[in-house]
Design a protein around this motif. Structure first.
Motif, PDB file in Angstrom:
ATOM      1  N   THR A  80       0.829  -1.210   0.000  1.00  0.00           N
ATOM      2  CA  THR A  80       0.000   0.000   0.000  1.00  0.00           C
ATOM      3  C   THR A  80       0.859   1.254   0.000  1.00  0.00           C
ATOM      4  N   MET A  81       1.883   1.290   0.845  1.00  0.00           N
ATOM      5  CA  MET A  81       2.752   2.475   0.917  1.00  0.00           C
ATOM      6  C   MET A  81       3.534   2.649  -0.379  1.00  0.00           C
ATOM      7  N   PHE A  82       3.972   1.544  -0.942  1.00  0.00           N
ATOM      8  CA  PHE A  82       4.722   1.609  -2.195  1.00  0.00           C
ATOM      9  C   PHE A  82       3.828   2.118  -3.329  1.00  0.00           C
ATOM     10  N   MET A  83       2.629   1.546  -3.467  1.00  0.00           N
ATOM     11  CA  MET A  83       1.722   1.951  -4.540  1.00  0.00           C
ATOM     12  C   MET A  83       1.209   3.374  -4.334  1.00  0.00           C
ATOM     13  N   THR A  84       1.012   3.774  -3.078  1.00  0.00           N
ATOM     14  CA  THR A  84       0.578   5.144  -2.808  1.00  0.00           C
ATOM     15  C   THR A  84       1.630   6.140  -3.262  1.00  0.00           C
ATOM     16  N   GLY A  85       2.900   5.812  -3.029  1.00  0.00           N
ATOM     17  CA  GLY A  85       3.986   6.683  -3.494  1.00  0.00           C
ATOM     18  C   GLY A  85       3.976   6.837  -5.004  1.00  0.00           C
ATOM     19  N   ILE A  86       3.723   5.754  -5.725  1.00  0.00           N
ATOM     20  CA  ILE A  86       3.631   5.818  -7.182  1.00  0.00           C
ATOM     21  C   ILE A  86       2.453   6.699  -7.604  1.00  0.00           C
ATOM     22  N   MET A  87       1.328   6.528  -6.919  1.00  0.00           N
ATOM     23  CA  MET A  87       0.149   7.345  -7.245  1.00  0.00           C
ATOM     24  C   MET A  87       0.394   8.819  -6.952  1.00  0.00           C
ATOM     25  N   TYR A  88       1.168   9.123  -5.924  1.00  0.00           N
ATOM     26  CA  TYR A  88       1.521  10.516  -5.628  1.00  0.00           C
ATOM     27  C   TYR A  88       2.293  11.124  -6.789  1.00  0.00           C
ATOM     28  N   GLN A  89       3.246  10.365  -7.332  1.00  0.00           N
ATOM     29  CA  GLN A  89       4.021  10.857  -8.463  1.00  0.00           C
ATOM     30  C   GLN A  89       3.145  11.002  -9.710  1.00  0.00           C
ATOM     31  N   MET A  90       2.235  10.057  -9.905  1.00  0.00           N
ATOM     32  CA  MET A  90       1.306  10.154 -11.032  1.00  0.00           C
ATOM     33  C   MET A  90       0.416  11.386 -10.895  1.00  0.00           C
ATOM     34  N   LEU A  91      -0.022  11.669  -9.680  1.00  0.00           N
ATOM     35  CA  LEU A  91      -0.885  12.831  -9.443  1.00  0.00           C
ATOM     36  C   LEU A  91      -0.135  14.126  -9.737  1.00  0.00           C
ATOM     37  N   ASP A  92       1.114  14.222  -9.288  1.00  0.00           N
ATOM     38  CA  ASP A  92       1.919  15.413  -9.570  1.00  0.00           C
ATOM     39  C   ASP A  92       2.113  15.592 -11.075  1.00  0.00           C
ATOM     40  N   TRP A  93       2.354  14.495 -11.765  1.00  0.00           N
ATOM     41  CA  TRP A  93       2.529  14.548 -13.219  1.00  0.00           C
ATOM     42  C   TRP A  93       1.231  14.965 -13.898  1.00  0.00           C
ATOM     43  N   PHE A  94       0.114  14.408 -13.462  1.00  0.00           N
ATOM     44  CA  PHE A  94      -1.192  14.738 -14.046  1.00  0.00           C
ATOM     45  C   PHE A  94      -1.486  16.228 -13.890  1.00  0.00           C
ATOM     46  N   ARG A  95      -1.118  16.782 -12.748  1.00  0.00           N
ATOM     47  CA  ARG A  95      -1.416  18.193 -12.488  1.00  0.00           C
ATOM     48  C   ARG A  95      -0.471  19.128 -13.211  1.00  0.00           C
ATOM     49  N   SER A  96       0.796  18.778 -13.273  1.00  0.00           N
ATOM     50  CA  SER A  96       1.777  19.678 -13.876  1.00  0.00           C
ATOM     51  C   SER A  96       1.905  19.468 -15.376  1.00  0.00           C
ATOM     52  N   GLY A  97       1.673  18.224 -15.826  1.00  0.00           N
ATOM     53  CA  GLY A  97       1.816  17.905 -17.235  1.00  0.00           C
ATOM     54  C   GLY A  97       3.248  17.737 -17.673  1.00  0.00           C
ATOM     55  N   ASN A  98       4.179  18.002 -16.772  1.00  0.00           N
ATOM     56  CA  ASN A  98       5.597  17.891 -17.121  1.00  0.00           C
ATOM     57  C   ASN A  98       6.402  17.697 -15.847  1.00  0.00           C
ATOM     58  N   LYS A  99       6.748  16.461 -15.569  1.00  0.00           N
ATOM     59  CA  LYS A  99       7.488  16.171 -14.350  1.00  0.00           C
ATOM     60  C   LYS A  99       8.514  15.091 -14.634  1.00  0.00           C
TER      61      LYS A  99
END
Length: 231
Positions: A80-99
């Protein structure tokens, strides 16, 4: 709230804008599914031969691990902690469009600013959902969807220095409030991927190279749009 088609279109646009980045971020869960697919394939070969066993695996050790409730809970916590970290990075990418990502970003969930909070949230949700499930199976499933956004809400509060006035239980409460009237919506969104996950099984994990990044991108698109709708 955007329709499922719009959410999936947003997710596809993100993945296709830089598929290499999407795969790099999701590579470990993809490899895990490929390993499972390989084991499944070997298992089918043994089954065809009339030998349903894995000679390389100590059956007693596997049985003891499976029967150990504490071990199962801890394994789920780490995943759960590992996958949540991946989702955090995906969320930052989704919001910024460039990460840009580094390999260490795969372990974001274990970073100092997140790790303790994620651990406590996991424990709170585990206790609540287990108690509701003991009462009746259906309420447990419903509560799982009620609490599903608590990790994302916690991230936003941490990143915006808004944690001083919130207890960890507050993030679960905020998720429950955010999901009020949206639980069936998320359930149907997840259910719409069943065909994709059947394809993953049929290809012994090979389809996960597309399905896992696509699914994860859709889930962060759902949270981000839902969050914007309520602000």
């Amino acid at each position: 709230m955007p329709t499922r088609r719009v959410l999936k279109k947003q997710a596809k646009a993100l993945i296709l804008s830089n598929y290499g980045k999407a795969l790099k971020l999701n590579i470990l869960p993809v490899l895990g599914i490929l390993l499972f697919g390989f084991i499944l394939g070997i298992g089918l070969i043994y089954w065809v031969d009339g030998q349903i066993y894995f000679s390389a695996v100590d059956e007693n050790t596997t049985s003891n691990l499976t029967d150990n409730f504490f071990a199962r809970v801890m394994i789920k916590l780490v995943i759960t902690m590992f996958m949540t970290g991946i989702m955090y990075q995906m969320l930052d990418w989704f919001r910024s469009g460039n990460k840009d990502f580094k390999f260490k970003d795969l372990f974001t969930g274990f970073r100092h600013k997140y790790v303790f909070g994620l651990f406590v949230l996991y424990c709170i949700q585990f206790i609540f959902i287990t108690l509701w499930t003991f009462a009746l199976i259906i309420p447990g499933i419903i509560k799982r969807y009620s609490y599903s956004q608590s990790y994302y809400i916690y991230k936003d509060c941490v990143d915006n220095d808004q944690t001083s006035t919130n207890s960890f239980a507050d993030y679960v409460t905020m998720s429950r409030q955010l999901m009020d009237g949206h639980k069936a919506e998320l359930f149907i969104l997840e259910l719409s991927f069943i065909g994709w996950f059947i394809l993953v099984l049929l290809t012994f994990g090979l389809a996960s190279f597309w399905v896992i990044p696509y699914y994860n991108a859709t889930m962060v698109a759902y949270y981000d749009n839902l969050r914007k709708e309520t602000i």
